[in-house]
Design a protein around this motif. Structure first.
Motif, mmCIF file in Angstrom:
data_model
loop_
_atom_site.group_PDB
_atom_site.id
_atom_site.type_symbol
_atom_site.label_atom_id
_atom_site.label_comp_id
_atom_site.label_asym_id
_atom_site.label_seq_id
_atom_site.Cartn_x
_atom_site.Cartn_y
_atom_site.Cartn_z
ATOM 1 N N PRO A 52 0.821 -1.209 0.000
ATOM 2 C CA PRO A 52 0.000 0.000 0.000
ATOM 3 C C PRO A 52 0.856 1.260 0.000
ATOM 4 C CG PRO A 52 -0.009 -1.009 2.170
ATOM 5 C CD PRO A 52 0.701 -1.960 1.262
ATOM 6 N N VAL A 53 0.483 2.217 -0.854
ATOM 7 C CA VAL A 53 1.075 3.550 -0.854
ATOM 8 C C VAL A 53 -0.014 4.515 -0.420
ATOM 9 C CG1 VAL A 53 2.129 5.379 -2.227
ATOM 10 C CG2 VAL A 53 2.735 2.988 -2.664
ATOM 11 N N ILE A 54 0.190 5.158 0.718
ATOM 12 C CA ILE A 54 -0.779 6.103 1.257
ATOM 13 C C ILE A 54 -0.235 7.507 1.052
ATOM 14 C CG2 ILE A 54 -2.015 6.902 3.312
ATOM 15 C CD1 ILE A 54 -0.545 3.416 3.341
ATOM 16 N N ILE A 55 -0.999 8.364 0.401
ATOM 17 C CA ILE A 55 -0.546 9.727 0.156
ATOM 18 C C ILE A 55 -0.727 10.555 1.420
ATOM 19 C CG2 ILE A 55 -0.736 11.736 -1.352
ATOM 20 C CD1 ILE A 55 0.119 9.017 -2.666
ATOM 21 N N HIS A 56 0.345 11.272 1.785
ATOM 22 C CA HIS A 56 0.303 12.077 3.008
ATOM 23 C C HIS A 56 -0.473 13.377 2.738
ATOM 24 C CE1 HIS A 56 1.934 13.172 7.037
ATOM 25 N NE2 HIS A 56 1.582 14.366 6.594
ATOM 26 N N GLU A 57 -1.773 13.203 2.557
ATOM 27 C CA GLU A 57 -2.684 14.333 2.387
ATOM 28 C C GLU A 57 -3.340 14.553 3.740
ATOM 29 O OE1 GLU A 57 -3.888 17.273 1.655
ATOM 30 O OE2 GLU A 57 -3.561 16.672 -0.419
ATOM 31 N N ASN A 58 -2.726 15.431 4.554
ATOM 32 C CA ASN A 58 -3.077 15.488 5.975
ATOM 33 C C ASN A 58 -4.230 16.411 6.324
ATOM 34 O OD1 ASN A 58 -1.769 18.139 6.068
ATOM 35 N ND2 ASN A 58 0.167 17.016 6.096
ATOM 36 N N PHE A 59 -4.643 17.314 5.411
ATOM 37 C CA PHE A 59 -5.652 18.297 5.799
ATOM 38 C C PHE A 59 -6.986 17.645 6.151
ATOM 39 C CE2 PHE A 59 -4.255 22.798 4.631
ATOM 40 C CZ PHE A 59 -2.920 22.508 4.861
ATOM 41 N N ARG A 60 -7.371 16.577 5.473
ATOM 42 C CA ARG A 60 -8.624 15.914 5.814
ATOM 43 C C ARG A 60 -8.588 15.345 7.232
ATOM 44 N NH1 ARG A 60 -10.343 10.745 2.945
ATOM 45 N NH2 ARG A 60 -10.211 11.955 1.012
ATOM 46 N N PHE A 61 -7.392 15.222 7.821
ATOM 47 C CA PHE A 61 -7.255 14.739 9.196
ATOM 48 C C PHE A 61 -7.240 15.878 10.215
ATOM 49 C CE2 PHE A 61 -5.787 11.126 6.750
ATOM 50 C CZ PHE A 61 -6.327 10.050 7.440
ATOM 51 N N GLN A 62 -7.351 17.112 9.776
ATOM 52 C CA GLN A 62 -7.413 18.223 10.727
ATOM 53 C C GLN A 62 -8.709 18.123 11.523
ATOM 54 O OE1 GLN A 62 -6.718 21.630 8.163
ATOM 55 N NE2 GLN A 62 -4.505 21.483 8.469
ATOM 56 N N PRO A 63 -8.672 18.401 12.832
ATOM 57 C CA PRO A 63 -9.834 18.135 13.696
ATOM 58 C C PRO A 63 -11.087 18.895 13.291
ATOM 59 C CG PRO A 63 -8.139 19.399 14.858
ATOM 60 C CD PRO A 63 -7.516 18.919 13.597
ATOM 61 N N TRP A 64 -10.944 20.110 12.734
ATOM 62 C CA TRP A 64 -12.126 20.872 12.352
ATOM 63 C C TRP A 64 -12.841 20.245 11.169
ATOM 64 C CZ3 TRP A 64 -7.507 23.043 13.828
ATOM 65 C CH2 TRP A 64 -6.527 23.220 12.839
ATOM 66 N N TYR A 65 -12.103 19.623 10.240
ATOM 67 C CA TYR A 65 -12.765 18.964 9.114
ATOM 68 C C TYR A 65 -13.371 17.625 9.535
ATOM 69 C CZ TYR A 65 -10.537 22.517 6.236
ATOM 70 O OH TYR A 65 -10.147 23.714 5.699
ATOM 71 N N ARG A 66 -12.717 16.907 10.450
ATOM 72 C CA ARG A 66 -13.309 15.669 10.951
ATOM 73 C C ARG A 66 -14.606 15.980 11.699
ATOM 74 N NH1 ARG A 66 -10.224 12.040 7.964
ATOM 75 N NH2 ARG A 66 -10.731 10.270 9.276
ATOM 76 N N SER A 67 -14.593 17.063 12.499
ATOM 77 C CA SER A 67 -15.798 17.456 13.236
ATOM 78 C C SER A 67 -16.899 17.908 12.292
ATOM 79 C CB SER A 67 -15.473 18.584 14.225
ATOM 80 O OG SER A 67 -14.573 18.143 15.222
#
Length: 334
Positions: free
Chosen positions: A111-126
């Protein structure tokens, strides 16, 4: 879980810090052409990727370098038999190269996972959970105003990422892809885009401002309004990089520059703070650590990963459509 990292530039500091704060991780190597930078991470230092992979035999290879190095680095990780590869965005130098790398990894079963971290920011998860739970009714509109304030004058970007000045594509390829992916996380796949991109600072090579309108099924829309010369109200402009709205038939969520998320019910003036502002370790609400933890949990529990390379190819496809739209002045279907 043994982790080795390729790259020790500006943003890499957040990767190394997060790995050290995750339990069950041993940081076994840091590789950079600049040995002093690699050594400065505190991990065993190397200047050649192949030498590091042979010496430490990591379970995870974390690639934290610019796009031209991605294809060869992923190939080296596959040859070394790592369990998983994390690769910084933007993934590879072109869509075609990204597709070839994705096929290579798929054939090897790694597996190659792209380090696209903004979707993991708490405000977007909330915001995602609140929208899914119906707190704002039927979501109809997303808006984000990027206002980093770091793009003015001849010294723009020199203090942190000077290569920004010479990138032929900047605003979308380097920055707005975060919101291409975040909008996809929140609303699903867009079906068409219309873009108007501009270069305001003559010192740089690429575009640094523009509007991008995204169309989604069921009449939903998203607007990315980016301008790297202007700022927004925040003590730390790197926290959210701007301000956002998530609008639905029964309410609106607003994201402020301090990372707080506020809910205003339809027809009301008063707002309730859903996610209060706070100090976060690491970058952007500690989203780097959240992504890395997600990968570790996926490996440990054999759970599906978000943003595997095959899925992220769609983001690269949308990126190309945005540039094509701006060049032709037309709406482009995806």
């Amino acid at each position: 879980m043994k982790v080795a990292c390729l790259g020790a530039g500006y943003f890499a500091q957040f990767h190394y810090d997060a790995w050290r704060r995750l339990s069950g991780v041993e940081l076994v190597g840091a590789c950079d052409h600049n040995f002093a930078k690699a050594e400065g991470t505190g991990a065993p230092a190397f200047t050649e990727l192949s030498a590091m992979l042979d010496a430490v035999r990591p379970d995870v290879l974390d690639i934290i370098t610019p796009p031209p190095s991605h294809a060869s680095a992923v190939a080296a990780g596959i040859a070394a038999g790592v369990q998983a590869i994390i690769c910084q965005k933007p993934f590879c130098s072109s869509f075609e190269e990204a597709r070839q790398v994705t096929e290579l990894a798929a054939s090897a079963g790694i597996p190659v996972i792209i380090h696209e971290n903004f979707r993991f920011q708490p405000w977007y998860r909330s915001a995602k959970k609140l929208m899914d739970d119906g707190d704002i009714g039927t979501p109809l509109q997303l808006t984000f105003r990027l206002r980093t304030g770091d793009g003015q004058g001849p010294d723009a970007y020199q203090d942190r990422q000077p290569y920004f000045q010479t990138m032929p594509r900047l605003l979308v390829h380097e920055t707005a892809v975060h919101w291409v992916d975040t909008f996809r996380f929140l609303f699903g796949r867009p079906t068409a885009v219309y873009a108007d991109l501009r270069r305001l600072n003559p010192t740089i090579s690429g575009e640094d401002a523009g509007h991008i309108l995204f169309e989604f099924p069921e009449g939903r829309r998203a607007l990315f309004d980016g301008n790297r010369l202007l700022d927004h109200a925040a003590e730390n402009h790197r926290m959210t990089l701007g301000e956002g709205l998530f609008e639905g038939t029964e309410g609106t969520l607003s994201l402020t520059g301090d990372g707080a998320l506020h809910l205003r019910r339809f027809g009301e003036v008063r707002t309730d703070t859903i996610l209060p502002a706070r100090e976060w370790s690491g970058f952007g609400g500690d989203c780097v650590l959240a992504l890395q933890r997600h990968v570790l949990e996926g490996l440990t529990n054999r759970q599906p990963f978000e943003n595997v390379a095959a899925d992220y190819l769609f983001v690269r496809e949308v990126e190309e459509a945005i540039y094509r739209s701006s060049e032709t002045g037309t709406r482009v279907e995806i």
